[in-house]
Write an enzyme that holds these catalytic residues in place. Structure first.
Site, PDB file in Angstrom:
ATOM      1  N   TYR A  36      11.201   8.849   1.205  1.00 51.88           N
ATOM      2  CA  TYR A  36      11.175   7.755   0.229  1.00 51.88           C
ATOM      3  C   TYR A  36      11.872   8.071  -1.099  1.00 51.88           C
ATOM      4  O   TYR A  36      11.941   7.207  -1.970  1.00 51.88           O
ATOM      5  CB  TYR A  36       9.723   7.334  -0.035  1.00 51.88           C
ATOM      6  CG  TYR A  36       9.034   6.824   1.223  1.00 51.88           C
ATOM      7  CD1 TYR A  36       9.486   5.685   1.868  1.00 51.88           C
ATOM      8  CD2 TYR A  36       7.946   7.508   1.775  1.00 51.88           C
ATOM      9  CE1 TYR A  36       8.880   5.226   3.030  1.00 51.88           C
ATOM     10  CE2 TYR A  36       7.330   7.052   2.936  1.00 51.88           C
ATOM     11  CZ  TYR A  36       7.803   5.911   3.557  1.00 51.88           C
ATOM     12  OH  TYR A  36       7.201   5.452   4.706  1.00 51.88           O
TER      13      TYR A  36
ATOM     14  N   PRO B 139       0.787  -1.226   0.000  1.00 50.92           N
ATOM     15  CA  PRO B 139       0.000   0.000   0.000  1.00 50.92           C
ATOM     16  C   PRO B 139       0.824   1.284   0.000  1.00 50.92           C
ATOM     17  O   PRO B 139       1.876   1.360   0.640  1.00 50.92           O
ATOM     18  CB  PRO B 139      -0.821  -0.101   1.299  1.00 50.92           C
ATOM     19  CG  PRO B 139      -0.084  -1.073   2.147  1.00 50.92           C
ATOM     20  CD  PRO B 139       0.566  -2.036   1.207  1.00 50.92           C
ATOM     21  N   ASN B 140       0.317   2.233  -0.747  1.00 48.11           N
ATOM     22  CA  ASN B 140       0.856   3.605  -0.855  1.00 48.11           C
ATOM     23  C   ASN B 140       2.156   3.695  -1.643  1.00 48.11           C
ATOM     24  O   ASN B 140       2.672   4.800  -1.856  1.00 48.11           O
ATOM     25  CB  ASN B 140       1.035   4.236   0.539  1.00 48.11           C
ATOM     26  CG  ASN B 140      -0.283   4.360   1.266  1.00 48.11           C
ATOM     27  OD1 ASN B 140      -1.226   4.918   0.713  1.00 48.11           O
ATOM     28  ND2 ASN B 140      -0.385   3.817   2.461  1.00 48.11           N
TER      29      ASN B 140
ATOM     30  N   HIS C  10      12.628  -2.429   2.140  1.00 47.86           N
ATOM     31  CA  HIS C  10      12.061  -1.127   2.509  1.00 47.86           C
ATOM     32  C   HIS C  10      12.982  -0.039   1.993  1.00 47.86           C
ATOM     33  O   HIS C  10      14.208  -0.146   2.135  1.00 47.86           O
ATOM     34  CB  HIS C  10      11.923  -0.988   4.028  1.00 47.86           C
ATOM     35  CG  HIS C  10      11.040  -2.041   4.601  1.00 47.86           C
ATOM     36  ND1 HIS C  10       9.672  -1.988   4.512  1.00 47.86           N
ATOM     37  CD2 HIS C  10      11.342  -3.207   5.208  1.00 47.86           C
ATOM     38  CE1 HIS C  10       9.169  -3.075   5.065  1.00 47.86           C
ATOM     39  NE2 HIS C  10      10.157  -3.837   5.492  1.00 47.86           N
ATOM     40  N   LEU C  11      12.392   0.985   1.428  1.00 47.82           N
ATOM     41  CA  LEU C  11      13.184   2.112   0.931  1.00 47.82           C
ATOM     42  C   LEU C  11      13.871   2.828   2.088  1.00 47.82           C
ATOM     43  O   LEU C  11      15.045   3.187   2.015  1.00 47.82           O
ATOM     44  CB  LEU C  11      12.264   3.088   0.185  1.00 47.82           C
ATOM     45  CG  LEU C  11      11.642   2.514  -1.098  1.00 47.82           C
ATOM     46  CD1 LEU C  11      10.336   3.218  -1.424  1.00 47.82           C
ATOM     47  CD2 LEU C  11      12.614   2.627  -2.247  1.00 47.82           C
ATOM     48  N   SER C  12      13.112   3.044   3.160  1.00 48.93           N
ATOM     49  CA  SER C  12      13.644   3.763   4.328  1.00 48.93           C
ATOM     50  C   SER C  12      14.208   2.767   5.336  1.00 48.93           C
ATOM     51  O   SER C  12      13.916   1.565   5.268  1.00 48.93           O
ATOM     52  CB  SER C  12      12.522   4.585   4.977  1.00 48.93           C
ATOM     53  OG  SER C  12      11.506   3.728   5.476  1.00 48.93           O
TER      54      SER C  12
ATOM     55  N   ASP D 236       1.782 -15.451   6.846  1.00 50.13           N
ATOM     56  CA  ASP D 236       1.341 -16.831   6.646  1.00 50.13           C
ATOM     57  C   ASP D 236       1.386 -17.232   5.176  1.00 50.13           C
ATOM     58  O   ASP D 236       1.689 -18.385   4.850  1.00 50.13           O
ATOM     59  CB  ASP D 236      -0.084 -17.018   7.192  1.00 50.13           C
ATOM     60  CG  ASP D 236      -0.127 -17.090   8.715  1.00 50.13           C
ATOM     61  OD1 ASP D 236       0.950 -17.131   9.346  1.00 50.13           O
ATOM     62  OD2 ASP D 236      -1.237 -17.099   9.274  1.00 50.13           O
TER      63      ASP D 236
ATOM     64  N   ALA E 195       3.039  -0.568   4.936  1.00 45.60           N
ATOM     65  CA  ALA E 195       2.604  -0.581   6.343  1.00 45.60           C
ATOM     66  C   ALA E 195       2.149  -1.964   6.802  1.00 45.60           C
ATOM     67  O   ALA E 195       2.141  -2.234   8.015  1.00 45.60           O
ATOM     68  CB  ALA E 195       1.495   0.444   6.544  1.00 45.60           C
TER      69      ALA E 195
ATOM     70  N   ARG F 104       4.878  11.051  -2.504  1.00 48.41           N
ATOM     71  CA  ARG F 104       4.727  10.760  -1.073  1.00 48.41           C
ATOM     72  C   ARG F 104       6.032  11.008  -0.299  1.00 48.41           C
ATOM     73  O   ARG F 104       7.042  10.334  -0.568  1.00 48.41           O
ATOM     74  CB  ARG F 104       4.352   9.274  -0.965  1.00 48.41           C
ATOM     75  CG  ARG F 104       4.232   8.753   0.418  1.00 48.41           C
ATOM     76  CD  ARG F 104       4.122   7.229   0.407  1.00 48.41           C
ATOM     77  NE  ARG F 104       3.937   6.748   1.735  1.00 48.41           N
ATOM     78  CZ  ARG F 104       4.194   5.510   2.127  1.00 48.41           C
ATOM     79  NH1 ARG F 104       4.636   4.618   1.261  1.00 48.41           N
ATOM     80  NH2 ARG F 104       4.007   5.161   3.372  1.00 48.41           N
TER      81      ARG F 104
ATOM     82  N   ASN G 231       7.935  -5.450  -0.850  1.00 51.20           N
ATOM     83  CA  ASN G 231       7.876  -4.302   0.053  1.00 51.20           C
ATOM     84  C   ASN G 231       6.420  -4.225   0.513  1.00 51.20           C
ATOM     85  O   ASN G 231       5.565  -3.734  -0.214  1.00 51.20           O
ATOM     86  CB  ASN G 231       8.296  -3.006  -0.639  1.00 51.20           C
ATOM     87  CG  ASN G 231       8.297  -1.833   0.331  1.00 51.20           C
ATOM     88  OD1 ASN G 231       7.706  -1.904   1.411  1.00 51.20           O
ATOM     89  ND2 ASN G 231       8.940  -0.739  -0.048  1.00 51.20           N
TER      90      ASN G 231
ATOM     91  N   GLU H 121      12.518  -9.219   1.876  1.00 49.15           N
ATOM     92  CA  GLU H 121      11.714  -8.045   2.266  1.00 49.15           C
ATOM     93  C   GLU H 121      12.549  -6.788   2.019  1.00 49.15           C
ATOM     94  O   GLU H 121      13.717  -6.733   2.414  1.00 49.15           O
ATOM     95  CB  GLU H 121      11.372  -8.193   3.754  1.00 49.15           C
ATOM     96  CG  GLU H 121      10.560  -7.049   4.321  1.00 49.15           C
ATOM     97  CD  GLU H 121      10.342  -7.216   5.835  1.00 49.15           C
ATOM     98  OE1 GLU H 121      10.287  -8.362   6.331  1.00 49.15           O
ATOM     99  OE2 GLU H 121      10.261  -6.187   6.516  1.00 49.15           O
TER     100      GLU H 121
ATOM    101  N   ARG I   5      13.266   4.706  12.473  1.00 52.95           N
ATOM    102  CA  ARG I   5      12.056   5.539  12.441  1.00 52.95           C
ATOM    103  C   ARG I   5      11.199   5.279  13.693  1.00 52.95           C
ATOM    104  O   ARG I   5      11.715   4.830  14.705  1.00 52.95           O
ATOM    105  CB  ARG I   5      11.306   5.268  11.137  1.00 52.95           C
ATOM    106  CG  ARG I   5      12.157   5.626   9.887  1.00 52.95           C
ATOM    107  CD  ARG I   5      11.397   5.415   8.606  1.00 52.95           C
ATOM    108  NE  ARG I   5      10.225   6.292   8.527  1.00 52.95           N
ATOM    109  CZ  ARG I   5       9.245   6.126   7.620  1.00 52.95           C
ATOM    110  NH1 ARG I   5       9.325   5.139   6.731  1.00 52.95           N
ATOM    111  NH2 ARG I   5       8.211   6.941   7.604  1.00 52.95           N
TER     112      ARG I   5
ATOM    113  N   HIS J 120       4.091  -4.182   9.373  1.00 57.16           N
ATOM    114  CA  HIS J 120       4.006  -4.040  10.824  1.00 57.16           C
ATOM    115  C   HIS J 120       2.695  -4.562  11.408  1.00 57.16           C
ATOM    116  O   HIS J 120       2.468  -4.436  12.608  1.00 57.16           O
ATOM    117  CB  HIS J 120       4.198  -2.559  11.197  1.00 57.16           C
ATOM    118  CG  HIS J 120       5.249  -1.871  10.375  1.00 57.16           C
ATOM    119  ND1 HIS J 120       6.567  -2.247  10.405  1.00 57.16           N
ATOM    120  CD2 HIS J 120       5.163  -0.867   9.444  1.00 57.16           C
ATOM    121  CE1 HIS J 120       7.256  -1.478   9.551  1.00 57.16           C
ATOM    122  NE2 HIS J 120       6.427  -0.650   8.959  1.00 57.16           N
TER     123      HIS J 120
ATOM    124  N   ARG K 211       7.451   0.947  13.597  1.00 51.80           N
ATOM    125  CA  ARG K 211       8.016   0.414  12.348  1.00 51.80           C
ATOM    126  C   ARG K 211       9.178  -0.551  12.598  1.00 51.80           C
ATOM    127  O   ARG K 211       9.737  -1.128  11.671  1.00 51.80           O
ATOM    128  CB  ARG K 211       8.504   1.554  11.449  1.00 51.80           C
ATOM    129  CG  ARG K 211       7.400   2.459  10.961  1.00 51.80           C
ATOM    130  CD  ARG K 211       7.914   3.462   9.940  1.00 51.80           C
ATOM    131  NE  ARG K 211       7.072   4.634   9.898  1.00 51.80           N
ATOM    132  CZ  ARG K 211       5.961   4.743   9.154  1.00 51.80           C
ATOM    133  NH1 ARG K 211       5.590   3.782   8.366  1.00 51.80           N
ATOM    134  NH2 ARG K 211       5.230   5.849   9.198  1.00 51.80           N
TER     135      ARG K 211
END
Ligand code: DQA
Length: 147
Positions: free
Chosen positions: A22, A9-10, A100-102, A87, A77, A17, A74, A98, A107, A80, A111
């Site tokens: 990001y 998402p997002n 993540h950009l950040s 699963d 949200a 954003r 990725n 996995e 943070r 978390h 997170r």
């Protein structure tokens, strides 16, 4: 070798954003860069994005049917919060990295926990868009060692 990248998402909002967090690359930029990296390495790459948890679960399950060898995800949200995504990764047992950009560990405390990390091959965070290329390299190295 077939690799699928799944964006949560997002991430369709990248470029607009919170660019200070990001970066300014759009999702299309990231996918195009990853496609060119994949082409050089002879990898068959597919990219998918959804804002919906159930769609992401469906895509992880579909990867098994499609004979995907490795996943890059990725989860946004859902990292978390989502036991369902964890699963699904566990169920298909496809090696998954996995991304993540950040740097999620630098943070907010909410997170710092990833529900997915324990069922993934590894986690790359804080390297911006480069993280996706690193994930692909790591997956290929892992998959070639297994053959
Ligand atoms: C993110 C980090 C998550 O905490 C956040 O919810 C995102 C993006 C990242 O790429 O840095 O949506 O996954």
């Amino acid at each position: 070798m077939k690799i699928k990248v799944i964006h949560g998402p997002n991430l369709n909002m990248l470029g607009v954003r919170e660019p200070e967090v990001y970066g300014r690359h759009t999702l299309d930029d990231i996918n195009a860069d990853l496609c060119s990296h994949a082409k050089k390495l002879g990898v068959d790459l597919t990219c998918y994005q959804s804002n919906h948890e159930g769609d992401l679960v469906d895509q992880i399950q579909q990867a098994l049917t499609d004979g995907i060898n490795g996943l890059i995800i990725n989860p946004g949200a859902y990292t978390h919060t989502s036991i369902a995504l964890r699963d699904a990764i566990s169920a298909v047992a496809i090696p998954t990295v996995e991304v993540h950009l950040s740097n999620i560990h630098a943070r907010e405390s909410f997170r710092h926990v990833s529900y997915l990390a324990p069922v993934c091959l590894g986690q790359i965070c804080g390297m911006g868009a480069l993280g996706y290329r690193l994930a692909m390299d790591g997956l290929l190295n892992h998959l070639s060692c297994r053959q």
